[in-house]
Motif scaffolding. Structure first.
Motif, short mmCIF file in Angstrom:
data_model
loop_
_atom_site.label_atom_id
_atom_site.label_comp_id
_atom_site.label_asym_id
_atom_site.label_seq_id
_atom_site.Cartn_x
_atom_site.Cartn_y
_atom_site.Cartn_z
N GLY A 42 9.52 9.18 -4.64
CA GLY A 42 9.10 9.14 -3.25
C GLY A 42 8.01 10.15 -2.92
O GLY A 42 7.34 10.71 -3.80
N ILE A 43 7.84 10.39 -1.61
CA ILE A 43 6.81 11.30 -1.12
C ILE A 43 7.36 12.04 0.09
O ILE A 43 8.24 11.54 0.79
CB ILE A 43 5.51 10.53 -0.75
CG1 ILE A 43 4.37 11.50 -0.42
CG2 ILE A 43 5.75 9.53 0.37
CD1 ILE A 43 3.01 10.82 -0.25
N HIS A 64 9.78 2.93 -5.39
CA HIS A 64 10.32 4.27 -5.16
C HIS A 64 9.86 4.89 -3.83
O HIS A 64 10.24 6.02 -3.53
CB HIS A 64 9.95 5.21 -6.31
CG HIS A 64 10.73 4.94 -7.56
ND1 HIS A 64 12.10 5.10 -7.61
CD2 HIS A 64 10.33 4.53 -8.79
CE1 HIS A 64 12.52 4.79 -8.83
NE2 HIS A 64 11.47 4.43 -9.56
N ILE A 65 9.09 4.16 -3.05
CA ILE A 65 8.64 4.73 -1.77
C ILE A 65 9.80 4.99 -0.84
O ILE A 65 9.73 5.82 0.08
CB ILE A 65 7.59 3.81 -1.10
CG1 ILE A 65 6.89 4.53 0.06
CG2 ILE A 65 8.23 2.51 -0.62
CD1 ILE A 65 6.15 5.77 -0.33
N GLY A 71 9.69 10.23 3.57
CA GLY A 71 8.62 9.38 3.08
C GLY A 71 8.57 8.05 3.80
O GLY A 71 7.49 7.49 4.02
N ILE A 72 9.74 7.55 4.18
CA ILE A 72 9.79 6.30 4.94
C ILE A 72 9.11 6.49 6.30
O ILE A 72 8.36 5.63 6.76
CB ILE A 72 11.24 5.83 5.09
CG1 ILE A 72 11.85 5.56 3.71
CG2 ILE A 72 11.31 4.58 5.95
CD1 ILE A 72 13.32 5.21 3.73
N GLY A 92 6.49 0.24 7.87
CA GLY A 92 5.16 0.39 7.32
C GLY A 92 4.42 -0.92 7.14
O GLY A 92 4.87 -2.00 7.52
N LYS A 93 3.23 -0.81 6.51
CA LYS A 93 2.38 -1.97 6.26
C LYS A 93 1.98 -1.99 4.79
O LYS A 93 1.90 -0.95 4.14
CB LYS A 93 1.12 -1.94 7.13
CG LYS A 93 1.39 -2.09 8.63
CD LYS A 93 0.09 -2.22 9.41
CE LYS A 93 -0.57 -3.56 9.15
NZ LYS A 93 -1.74 -3.78 10.03
N GLY A 94 1.69 -3.18 4.33
CA GLY A 94 1.31 -3.34 2.93
C GLY A 94 -0.16 -3.55 2.72
O GLY A 94 -0.60 -3.89 1.61
#
Length: 264
Positions: A42-43, A64-65, A71-72, A92-94
């Motif tokens: 993640g981040i 893994h985001i 991170g979410i 989020g967006k892709g």
């Protein structure tokens, strides 16, 4: 316009290596896959800010985001993408449209389904939908195809050939030496590879991975931090008028551990 595209950043060693490499390799736009950038999973806000301070323009991700809760929340940022083929309602967006030096370009993040999550939307069909929309804004479309199977990546590359400017694979952490420009002008490689400690189990301490293979018992993986590192990336030049790729170059640069800054 030149795009420097960096594969999965693995923890602190990967971030330190990226900082060093960005002093050496210059491009108009820097795109980095960050799903393993914080402790390998993640981040975080701190890591996001650190990467932005280095000059990273767009961050892509993969399965893994979701590993870190903060991170979410970061997925609200326009420049941090998750795979676009998650079902409706996912945070989020892709995809996104960005601008640098007066040139617009679109980045699409997709995830393969073979050996990953068969419940995701079909990435081929999602690409079709996004292409129809985004190509009205810019001829430059860049796709991070986060997938396990090389066959799925290759099939997608050919499917998007002539529509995407660049299709590159992430996720396996193992670079493939198949970079080329496809028949209709799309720059392609099956996997960019990882940036982190090279003497490792795809960035993690190898002992735990070996134990899992020997016993079949799940292990808690930790980022390898004691070894020298490698920077894996591709550098792609794209015609800004046509969106076609002009050239693609693979970069693989090894660094001694003591060459890297201790910041971060």
């Amino acid at each position: 316009m030149k795009f420097l595209i960096v594969g999965d950043i693995i923890g602190r060693p990967g971030r330190r290596t990226l900082r060093k490499a960005l002093d050496i390799y210059k491009a108009d736009v820097v795109i980095v896959n960050v799903e393993n950038s914080a402790g390998g999973f993640g981040i975080t806000h701190k890591v996001y800010d650190e990467l932005k301070s280095m000059g990273v323009d767009v961050m892509t991700s993969g399965n893994h985001i979701w590993d870190k809760k903060e991170g979410i929340a970061l997925l609200e940022r326009k420049d941090l993408l998750r795979p676009a083929n998650y079902p409706e309602g996912a945070p989020g967006k892709g995809y996104g449209i960005f601008e640098k030096k007066g040139v617009k370009f679109a980045v699409i993040n997709l995830m393969g389904r073979i050996f990953l999550d068969p419940h995701l939307e079909n990435p081929f069909k999602v690409f079709d939908q996004l292409y129809q929309m985004l190509s009205l804004e810019t001829p430059i479309l860049i796709v991070d195809f986060h997938a396990e199977a090389t066959s799925e990546k290759w099939a997608f590359g050919i499917y998007a050939d002539g529509r995407a400017s660049i299709v590159y694979g992430t996720h396996t952490h193992v670079p493939t030496y198949d970079q080329l420009i496809l028949k209709h002008g799309t720059a392609y490689t099956s996997d960019v590879g990882m940036t982190g400690c090279w003497y490792s189990a795809i960035g993690m301490e190898p002992e735990d991975a070996i134990k899992r293979f020997l016993t079949g018992i799940p292990q808690k993986y930790k980022v390898e931090e004691k070894e020298d590192t490698v920077f894996n990336a591709i550098l792609v030049e794209v015609n800004t008028n046509t969106g076609k790729a002009i050239s693609i170059e693979r970069i693989q640069h090894y660094f001694k551990r003591d060459e890297l800054t201790q910041e971060g």
